[in-house]
Design a protein around this motif. Structure first.
Motif: not given
Ligand code: GLA
Ligand code: ZN
Length: 716
Positions: A123-128
């Motif tokens: 998952p990309p950083p915006w998500l985590s």
């Protein structure tokens, strides 16, 4: 449970131990199409001989050149996008598939079929950042940091919802895109080092799973024996996960927790699978995995409703972590066990190598370039063990990121790698086997049990601190597989009737169903060979309430007088005439056997003079052999091979060490694969007349194979 790295370390210490045609998935094939080409089925069903490709990491101006070169190399497919979540959903709910569409179009124009990967493994950083609760909590209770991959909790609803949402948009977008033929869900659920999550969502998920499994708390308390250390639960929400707690956790709880974590991964994959079935009914669906020597998941659960198994194969990885150079036969055995374990996950159905080593391999440091011949040999070995296709990992070599040193078919400067021509040749030769060869069945006369329950239960209570399930499995598999009878890697509740002999190293947990299955197999004429610590525990990881080997005492015809861990004071073993050979020493374990109806094949000497070490029992039409002593590999191989010969197996072919033979069969046809894993020329005697489909055939019944060479033969 073990990690890849820990396993290969241990494997070095292990010694050099010694037809049915199944449909894969159905697509109509137009008449007159060129066999094996992507055009064969209107781009729908090429042979799967390709590469893993990363347009997401490659400037768009190079995509045309890539597609041209991939096609010129004779590759029929690529797998793409399995780590491209960030590009496909740059911010929550905003999707961009235009770039991937363009890439697929370019590939399709060249007749290259595309397997799409759903990107949930990274998952990309915006998500985590927005949903930090999705992060995995490791076995020490620490939250892992995003920035790598597989840092997610398999239970977390937000993570699963967003993964499924992402995959659904992707599926809707590509359901009818020409060239797209199938899906890989996620990427390597088996990946280490954090194979388990211990977060609060997993705890609740575990509690709910227990409720569904046991129905009542009374049952849980009884099955786990929670009266010990005052662990009796009066509310489902009191049940913990096995995090550090100043004292070992309850063994029943740990075994169920392993099962729950395996289920959490499988059910997460299943959500994506159900969606893909709905949105993309024309496409196949699979997921890629590392098989044995990893034991983290029950893969039969994971693949139950998928079309076929896919696995990743990096033989050179072993060499990176071995403290001493591994002998060719140990390497070959390790890889063979991996393939056999993956093939048997779906009952022998042909599987796909989704990633195959293409060159030097590693992250912070890397293995040497495979010797000339090995890139071809390893791909053929996979096919020899039942693969229907091979994708080299990867097409190019990344110039950035954690895997810069994982070399692809192209170098960093996009020149052809040193192994490029060999891989092109391999693909061409594999094509010559045709669909009938690549999708034929595998012929196996023997089977070895690979049991997760035993592996997981033994991991928390090895008895001897050095005893490892996987090391035992490797040693037993190596001994049996070297007879070249073809070896399936099975669960003991599967159908055993077709095997001449079934081998079960440290079958520590035995269920009633398994015991009954073994009983009727032996009664019907089969040979069952078990190692020490047989049937100690039931499915709840409680010790059986009977003399060992518990439920199998009648079949084995022995009682274990005492189970003895062996440390510095070694115990000698003397072989009787049936097993004739130099005395041996127990390495880690000695089950002291008292025969009831069994005959004695080996005894202990010294301290335990008078106890049997190996016994054989006639039971019904068959035989049951108990190997109570942990033998060093040379003796173990001799014992197991002798018993195999007694079982009436006729398929064995004698080969020099490091040379293996396997058979595949489809209809009337049979293919014999002969593989030389050694750096020397080897000669193999083959009775009968053979002609070569790949490589050179035998002269005067002798096949001569140069270093790392192979041949695929058919009876003339
Ligand atoms: C794995 C993964 C790939 C890549 C390769 C090389 O098997 O699936 O994404 O990381 O290994 O490390
Ligand atoms: Zn979790």
């Amino acid at each position: 449970m073990i990690t890849r790295r820990r396993f290969v370390r241990r494997a070095a210490a292990l010694a050099t131990a010694a037809g049915l045609k199944l449909p894969v998935w159905e697509f109509p094939v137009p008449e007159g199409a060129v066999r094996g080409s992507a055009a064969e089925a209107g781009n729908e069903r090429p042979l799967l001989l390709g590469a893993d490709y990363y347009p997401d990491q490659t400037p768009e101006k190079l995509w045309e050149e890539d597609a041209r070169m991939i096609a010129e190399a004779g590759l029929t497919n690529v797998r793409v996008a399995e780590f491209a979540w960030g590009l496909m959903e740059p911010s929550e709910g905003k999707f961009d598939f235009a770039w991937l569409k363009r890439s697929v179009e370019i590939l399709n124009k060249r007749g290259i079929a595309v397997i799409l990967g759903t990107p949930s493994a990274a998952p990309p950083p915006w998500l985590s950042s927005k949903y930090p609760e999705i992060l995995l909590v490791n076995k020490d209770g620490a939250t892992v940091s995003p920035g790598g991959r597989r840092f997610t909790c398999p239970t977390n609803r937000t993570y699963r919802r967003l993964s499924l949402g992402m995959a659904t948009e992707m599926a809707k977008t590509f359901a009818n895109t020409p060239g797209v033929i199938g899906w890989q869900i996620d990427n390597e659920y088996t990946l280490q080092p954090h194979a388990r999550c211990y977060c609060k969502f997993c705890r609740e998920g575990f509690q709910d799973w227990l409720k569904a499994k046991y129905g009542s708390l009374e049952k849980v308390n009884e099955k786990w024996g929670t009266v010990f250390w005052s662990q009796t639960y009066s509310d489902w929400r009191q049940i913990p996960v096995p995090l550090p707690s100043n004292g070992d956790p309850n063994p029943g709880l740990v075994l169920d927790y392993d099962r729950y974590q395996s289920y959490a991964c499988a059910s997460s994959a299943e959500e994506q699978l159900a969606m893909l079935r709905r949105e993309c009914p024309k496409h196949f669906v699979t997921t890629n995995q590392v098989g044995a020597p990893l034991d983290t998941l029950n893969l039969r659960e994971m693949y139950r409703n998928m079309d076929f198994v896919s696995s990743d194969n990096y033989p050179g990885f072993a060499e990176v972590f071995m403290p001493a150079p591994a002998s060719p036969e140990v390497m070959a055995t390790m890889i063979g066990l991996g393939h056999d374990s993956m093939r048997c996950v779906k009952g022998g159905k042909p599987f796909l190598i989704m990633e195959e080593q293409a060159g030097k391999a590693g992250q912070s440091f890397f293995a040497p370039q495979p010797h000339p011949g090995q890139l071809r040999l390893w791909a053929f070995q996979a096919v020899a063990h039942g693969a229907m296709g091979v994708n080299y990992f990867r097409w190019d070599s990344a110039r950035f990121g954690a895997e810069e040193y994982w070399f692809g078919m192209l170098n960093h400067d996009r020149s052809k790698s040193i192994g490029f021509d060999e891989m092109v040749r391999t693909v061409k030769e594999l094509k010559s086997l045709g669909r009938e060869g690549l999708e034929s069945g595998f012929v196996a006369e023997t089977a070895v049990s690979f049991d997760h329950d035993s592996s997981w239960a033994l991991a928390v209570q090895p008895g001897n601190s050095k005893l490892r399930y996987m090391a035992q499995l490797m040693a037993w598999y190596g001994s049996v597989a070297s007879a070249n009878t073809g070896t399936d890697v099975i669960h003991l509740d599967e159908d055993l009737a077709n095997y001449k002999a079934v081998f079960a190293p440290v079958q520590y947990v035995v269920s009633e169903k398994q015991a009954e299955n073994i009983r009727s197999y032996v009664r019907g004429g089969g040979t069952f060979v078990a190692g020490f610590r047989l049937g100690v525990k039931d499915e709840s990881s409680q010790i059986v309430n009977a003399p060992l080997p518990g439920l199998l005492r009648d079949v084995m015809g022995v009682t274990v007088r005492d189970p003895v861990p062996v440390y510095t004071e070694k115990i000698a073993v003397k072989f009787g005439p049936q097993l004739a050979g130099a005395d041996a020493q127990c390495a880690l374990w000695a089950d002291l056997l008292q025969p009831e109806s069994a005959t004695v094949m080996a005894t202990y000497a010294g301290l335990y003079e008078g106890d049997a070490a190996i016994t054989m029992n006639a039971f019904g039409q068959g035989k049951a052999v108990y190997v109570g002593a942990d033998l060093e590999p040379v003796s173990l191989a001799r014992v197991l091979r002798t018993v195999l010969a007694m079982s009436g197996s006729t398929a064995a072919i004698e080969t020099p060490r490091g040379v293996e033979v396997t058979r595949r069969r489809g209809g009337e046809k049979e293919w014999l694969f002969v593989l030389n894993h050694t750096p020397q020329e080897q000669k193999v005697h083959l009775a009968g007349k053979f002609s070569a489909v790949v490589g050179n055939g035998p002269t005067n019944q002798t096949l001569t194979l140069p270093a790392y060479d192979l041949a695929v033969l058919q009876r003339a």
